[in-house]
Design a protein around this motif. Structure first.
Motif, PDB file in Angstrom:
ATOM      1  N   TYR A  17     -45.839  -4.898 -27.459  1.00 33.15           N
ATOM      2  CA  TYR A  17     -45.207  -5.651 -28.544  1.00 33.15           C
ATOM      3  C   TYR A  17     -43.716  -5.360 -28.649  1.00 33.15           C
ATOM      4  CZ  TYR A  17     -49.390  -7.781 -30.469  1.00 33.15           C
ATOM      5  OH  TYR A  17     -50.511  -8.561 -30.651  1.00 33.15           O
ATOM      6  N   ARG A  18     -43.275  -4.256 -28.107  1.00 37.94           N
ATOM      7  CA  ARG A  18     -41.856  -3.885 -28.178  1.00 37.94           C
ATOM      8  C   ARG A  18     -41.027  -4.424 -27.010  1.00 37.94           C
ATOM      9  NH1 ARG A  18     -41.898   2.403 -30.211  1.00 37.94           N
ATOM     10  NH2 ARG A  18     -42.782   1.977 -32.251  1.00 37.94           N
ATOM     11  N   ILE A  19     -41.679  -4.884 -25.960  1.00 37.19           N
ATOM     12  CA  ILE A  19     -40.965  -5.371 -24.778  1.00 37.19           C
ATOM     13  C   ILE A  19     -40.483  -6.795 -25.030  1.00 37.19           C
ATOM     14  CG2 ILE A  19     -41.150  -5.937 -22.325  1.00 37.19           C
ATOM     15  CD1 ILE A  19     -43.307  -3.724 -22.136  1.00 37.19           C
ATOM     16  N   GLU A  20     -39.199  -6.947 -25.040  1.00 34.30           N
ATOM     17  CA  GLU A  20     -38.614  -8.269 -25.277  1.00 34.30           C
ATOM     18  C   GLU A  20     -38.815  -9.151 -24.047  1.00 34.30           C
ATOM     19  OE1 GLU A  20     -34.254 -10.062 -26.378  1.00 34.30           O
ATOM     20  OE2 GLU A  20     -34.824  -8.096 -27.185  1.00 34.30           O
ATOM     21  N   ALA A  25     -48.840 -12.928 -18.486  1.00 33.16           N
ATOM     22  CA  ALA A  25     -49.415 -12.232 -17.329  1.00 33.16           C
ATOM     23  C   ALA A  25     -49.210 -10.724 -17.441  1.00 33.16           C
ATOM     24  CB  ALA A  25     -48.799 -12.752 -16.037  1.00 33.16           C
ATOM     25  N   GLU A  26     -48.045 -10.324 -17.890  1.00 34.51           N
ATOM     26  CA  GLU A  26     -47.782  -8.895 -18.073  1.00 34.51           C
ATOM     27  C   GLU A  26     -48.661  -8.331 -19.184  1.00 34.51           C
ATOM     28  OE1 GLU A  26     -43.089  -8.652 -16.748  1.00 34.51           O
ATOM     29  OE2 GLU A  26     -43.598  -9.515 -18.711  1.00 34.51           O
ATOM     30  N   PRO A  63     -47.279 -13.064 -26.916  1.00 34.47           N
ATOM     31  CA  PRO A  63     -48.325 -13.254 -25.901  1.00 34.47           C
ATOM     32  C   PRO A  63     -49.429 -12.193 -25.955  1.00 34.47           C
ATOM     33  CG  PRO A  63     -46.185 -12.810 -24.860  1.00 34.47           C
ATOM     34  CD  PRO A  63     -45.950 -12.941 -26.316  1.00 34.47           C
ATOM     35  N   MET A  64     -49.121 -10.994 -26.403  1.00 34.99           N
ATOM     36  CA  MET A  64     -50.161  -9.971 -26.497  1.00 34.99           C
ATOM     37  C   MET A  64     -51.151 -10.317 -27.597  1.00 34.99           C
ATOM     38  SD  MET A  64     -51.711  -7.396 -25.314  1.00 34.99           S
ATOM     39  CE  MET A  64     -50.738  -6.376 -24.229  1.00 34.99           C
ATOM     40  N   THR A  65     -50.704 -10.965 -28.647  1.00 33.75           N
ATOM     41  CA  THR A  65     -51.610 -11.401 -29.709  1.00 33.75           C
ATOM     42  C   THR A  65     -52.632 -12.380 -29.141  1.00 33.75           C
ATOM     43  OG1 THR A  65     -49.889 -11.077 -31.380  1.00 33.75           O
ATOM     44  CG2 THR A  65     -51.746 -12.481 -31.995  1.00 33.75           C
TER      45      THR A  65
END
Length: 90
Positions: A17-20, A25-26, A63-65
């Motif tokens: 969540y912190r990666i801008e 896919a990541e 995207p992680m959500t």
């Protein structure tokens, strides 16, 4: 414990969540690492729900959500056993 929740001990989900600019896919790759590291005593569906509440509420378009929601949707679905166990009757 690096993460903010017992099911994210390595902090993988938190860091995602912190990666801008992280891609879906990541996020799926990180999710796989997380799932493989999840302790057996923790229920995956319960852990996913907790992580969605902790991180997903504040970032509904991340995207992680979406990956966590997909994981939650498939966590309760029964899976066919492979090999002879899947073909064995009763």
């Amino acid at each position: 414990m690096k993460g903010e929740h017992e099911s994210d001990r390595k902090g993988l989900i938190r860091e995602a969540y912190r990666i801008e600019g992280i891609t879906a896919a990541e996020c799926r790759s990180i999710f796989l690492d997380w799932a493989l590291a999840l302790p057996e005593e923790l229920d995956q569906a319960v852990a996913l729900q907790a992580l969605l509440e902790l991180y997903g509420t504040g970032a509904p378009e991340h995207p992680m959500t979406a990956v966590l929601r997909q994981g939650l949707a498939s966590a309760g679905q029964p899976r066919r056993r492979g090999g002879w166990r899947g073909r064995r009757e009763g």
